[in-house]
Scaffold this motif. Sequence first.
Motif, PDB file in Angstrom:
ATOM      1  N   ILE A 134      95.136 113.344 -39.439  1.00 59.93           N
ATOM      2  CA  ILE A 134      95.909 112.543 -40.229  1.00 59.93           C
ATOM      3  C   ILE A 134      95.827 111.185 -40.512  1.00 59.93           C
ATOM      4  N   THR A 135      95.699 110.475 -39.350  1.00 59.44           N
ATOM      5  CA  THR A 135      95.391 109.135 -39.442  1.00 59.44           C
ATOM      6  C   THR A 135      94.049 108.699 -39.917  1.00 59.44           C
ATOM      7  N   LYS A 136      93.138 109.544 -40.022  1.00 56.40           N
ATOM      8  CA  LYS A 136      91.785 109.317 -40.456  1.00 56.40           C
ATOM      9  C   LYS A 136      91.640 109.517 -41.933  1.00 56.40           C
ATOM     10  N   LEU A 137      92.526 110.411 -42.714  1.00 52.32           N
ATOM     11  CA  LEU A 137      92.163 110.811 -43.992  1.00 52.32           C
ATOM     12  C   LEU A 137      92.232 109.844 -45.043  1.00 52.32           C
ATOM     13  N   PRO A 138      93.150 109.050 -45.139  1.00 49.33           N
ATOM     14  CA  PRO A 138      93.029 107.873 -46.192  1.00 49.33           C
ATOM     15  C   PRO A 138      91.619 107.155 -46.226  1.00 49.33           C
ATOM     16  N   SER A 139      91.230 106.746 -45.094  1.00 52.67           N
ATOM     17  CA  SER A 139      89.890 105.962 -44.986  1.00 52.67           C
ATOM     18  C   SER A 139      88.607 107.093 -45.369  1.00 52.67           C
ATOM     19  N   LEU A 140      88.854 108.145 -44.965  1.00 51.86           N
ATOM     20  CA  LEU A 140      87.798 109.213 -45.134  1.00 51.86           C
ATOM     21  C   LEU A 140      87.838 109.715 -46.600  1.00 51.86           C
ATOM     22  N   LEU A 141      88.793 109.760 -47.283  1.00 54.44           N
ATOM     23  CA  LEU A 141      88.872 110.131 -48.639  1.00 54.44           C
ATOM     24  C   LEU A 141      88.761 108.951 -49.728  1.00 54.44           C
ATOM     25  N   GLN A 142      88.727 107.831 -49.007  1.00 54.29           N
ATOM     26  CA  GLN A 142      88.847 106.543 -50.040  1.00 54.29           C
ATOM     27  C   GLN A 142      87.542 106.421 -50.546  1.00 54.29           C
ATOM     28  N   GLN A 143      86.896 106.258 -51.571  1.00 51.91           N
ATOM     29  CA  GLN A 143      85.808 106.011 -52.371  1.00 51.91           C
ATOM     30  C   GLN A 143      85.878 104.945 -53.459  1.00 51.91           C
ATOM     31  N   PRO A 144      84.742 104.057 -53.335  1.00 47.66           N
ATOM     32  CA  PRO A 144      84.845 103.092 -54.153  1.00 47.66           C
ATOM     33  C   PRO A 144      84.491 103.561 -55.886  1.00 47.66           C
ATOM     34  N   GLY A 145      84.839 102.973 -56.591  1.00 53.73           N
ATOM     35  CA  GLY A 145      84.630 103.075 -58.033  1.00 53.73           C
ATOM     36  C   GLY A 145      85.775 103.170 -58.903  1.00 53.73           C
ATOM     37  N   ASN A 146      85.630 103.503 -60.126  1.00 57.08           N
ATOM     38  CA  ASN A 146      86.774 103.311 -61.368  1.00 57.08           C
ATOM     39  C   ASN A 146      87.841 104.201 -60.990  1.00 57.08           C
ATOM     40  N   ARG A 147      88.849 103.893 -61.244  1.00 56.39           N
ATOM     41  CA  ARG A 147      90.204 104.641 -61.227  1.00 56.39           C
ATOM     42  C   ARG A 147      90.060 106.037 -62.158  1.00 56.39           C
ATOM     43  N   LEU A 148      90.285 107.168 -61.915  1.00 61.71           N
ATOM     44  CA  LEU A 148      90.292 108.508 -62.846  1.00 61.71           C
ATOM     45  C   LEU A 148      91.369 108.155 -63.769  1.00 61.71           C
ATOM     46  N   ASP A 149      90.946 108.701 -65.244  1.00 64.84           N
ATOM     47  CA  ASP A 149      91.953 108.692 -66.350  1.00 64.84           C
ATOM     48  C   ASP A 149      92.312 110.096 -66.082  1.00 64.84           C
ATOM     49  N   TYR A 150      93.853 110.072 -65.615  1.00 58.42           N
ATOM     50  CA  TYR A 150      94.617 111.287 -65.419  1.00 58.42           C
ATOM     51  C   TYR A 150      94.815 111.808 -66.690  1.00 58.42           C
ATOM     52  N   GLU A 151      94.929 110.784 -67.707  1.00 60.18           N
ATOM     53  CA  GLU A 151      95.602 111.396 -69.064  1.00 60.18           C
ATOM     54  C   GLU A 151      94.591 112.516 -69.551  1.00 60.18           C
ATOM     55  N   SER A 152      93.430 112.169 -69.179  1.00 63.82           N
ATOM     56  CA  SER A 152      92.380 112.973 -69.787  1.00 63.82           C
ATOM     57  C   SER A 152      92.495 114.338 -69.351  1.00 63.82           C
ATOM     58  N   TYR A 153      93.257 114.665 -68.038  1.00 66.37           N
ATOM     59  CA  TYR A 153      93.563 116.073 -67.298  1.00 66.37           C
ATOM     60  C   TYR A 153      94.744 116.245 -67.982  1.00 66.37           C
ATOM     61  N   GLY A 154      95.522 115.600 -68.974  1.00 63.84           N
ATOM     62  CA  GLY A 154      96.704 116.106 -69.566  1.00 63.84           C
ATOM     63  C   GLY A 154      97.932 115.696 -68.334  1.00 63.84           C
ATOM     64  N   ILE A 155      97.766 114.892 -67.503  1.00 65.54           N
ATOM     65  CA  ILE A 155      98.419 114.506 -66.433  1.00 65.54           C
ATOM     66  C   ILE A 155      99.584 113.591 -67.099  1.00 65.54           C
ATOM     67  N   THR A 156     100.839 114.037 -66.825  1.00 69.29           N
ATOM     68  CA  THR A 156     102.153 112.928 -67.347  1.00 69.29           C
ATOM     69  C   THR A 156     102.068 112.049 -66.444  1.00 69.29           C
ATOM     70  N   ASP A 157     102.914 110.850 -66.734  1.00 69.50           N
ATOM     71  CA  ASP A 157     103.395 109.756 -65.936  1.00 69.50           C
ATOM     72  C   ASP A 157     104.124 110.547 -64.641  1.00 69.50           C
ATOM     73  N   LYS A 158     105.047 111.316 -65.144  1.00 78.59           N
ATOM     74  CA  LYS A 158     105.883 111.847 -63.993  1.00 78.59           C
ATOM     75  C   LYS A 158     105.008 112.798 -63.108  1.00 78.59           C
ATOM     76  N   GLU A 159     103.919 113.482 -63.326  1.00 80.82           N
ATOM     77  CA  GLU A 159     103.340 114.211 -62.835  1.00 80.82           C
ATOM     78  C   GLU A 159     102.372 113.524 -61.921  1.00 80.82           C
ATOM     79  N   TYR A 160     101.784 112.197 -62.353  1.00 73.36           N
ATOM     80  CA  TYR A 160     101.304 111.436 -61.438  1.00 73.36           C
ATOM     81  C   TYR A 160     101.905 110.481 -60.523  1.00 73.36           C
TER      82      TYR A 160
END
Length: 207
Positions: free
Chosen positions: A128-154
């Motif tokens: 659990i303590t390793k997960l954030p650093s393992l999964l964090q990748q550099p790059g541009n933030r994803l456009d969740y709206e393109s997936y139809g994700i609403t503000d509340k869902e995000y």
Amino acid sequence: MKVLIIDDDKLVCSSLKIILSSDPEVNICGSGNSGEDAIKLFEETSPDILLMDIRMEPMSGLVAGENILNRHPEAKILYLTTFLDDDYIIKALNIGAKGYMLKQDFESILPALYAVHKGQNVYGNEIITKLPSLLQQPGNRLDYESYGITDKEYEIICKIADGLSNKEIAELLFLSEGTVRNYISLILEKLSLRDRTQIAIFYYKNS
């Protein structure tokens, strides 16, 4: 609860059988010593949970697990290994395993099986303590709206990534637990994911 045990160390298999069989609710439906055994015995025994080692020859537990989950997406696989290896952890998460435990945490194995059987995902504290650093990748933030994700869902996705339970999310956002579950179902459908753990992975990979 039917449990299939797979480990290339026969002594470990025997020890796990003894430990787990002490619980009357646990039925050891089979055991094997390779990835090939895992695939074959899973088809033959249809276990509730596959408790499996990772580093095995000639087929690893990760390869066997991916094979099984491709055929049976509902399969519940709990990995039990001595290796706190970053690549192993990421692969286990990506293929949809329900848990990743270290063998030295033997006292936690039985509670972990019960949790997985109830539909929860279980990872040892070291993972659990390793997960954030393992999964964090550099790059541009994803456009969740393109997936139809609403503000509340995000917002709910962020809370899941923070490790909050449905109850905690409901209290924080002034929603019912049923409403939160409905939101999560929609999120899973929109992002083509399998469970809450994969939502967290998706978030960290695309932040």
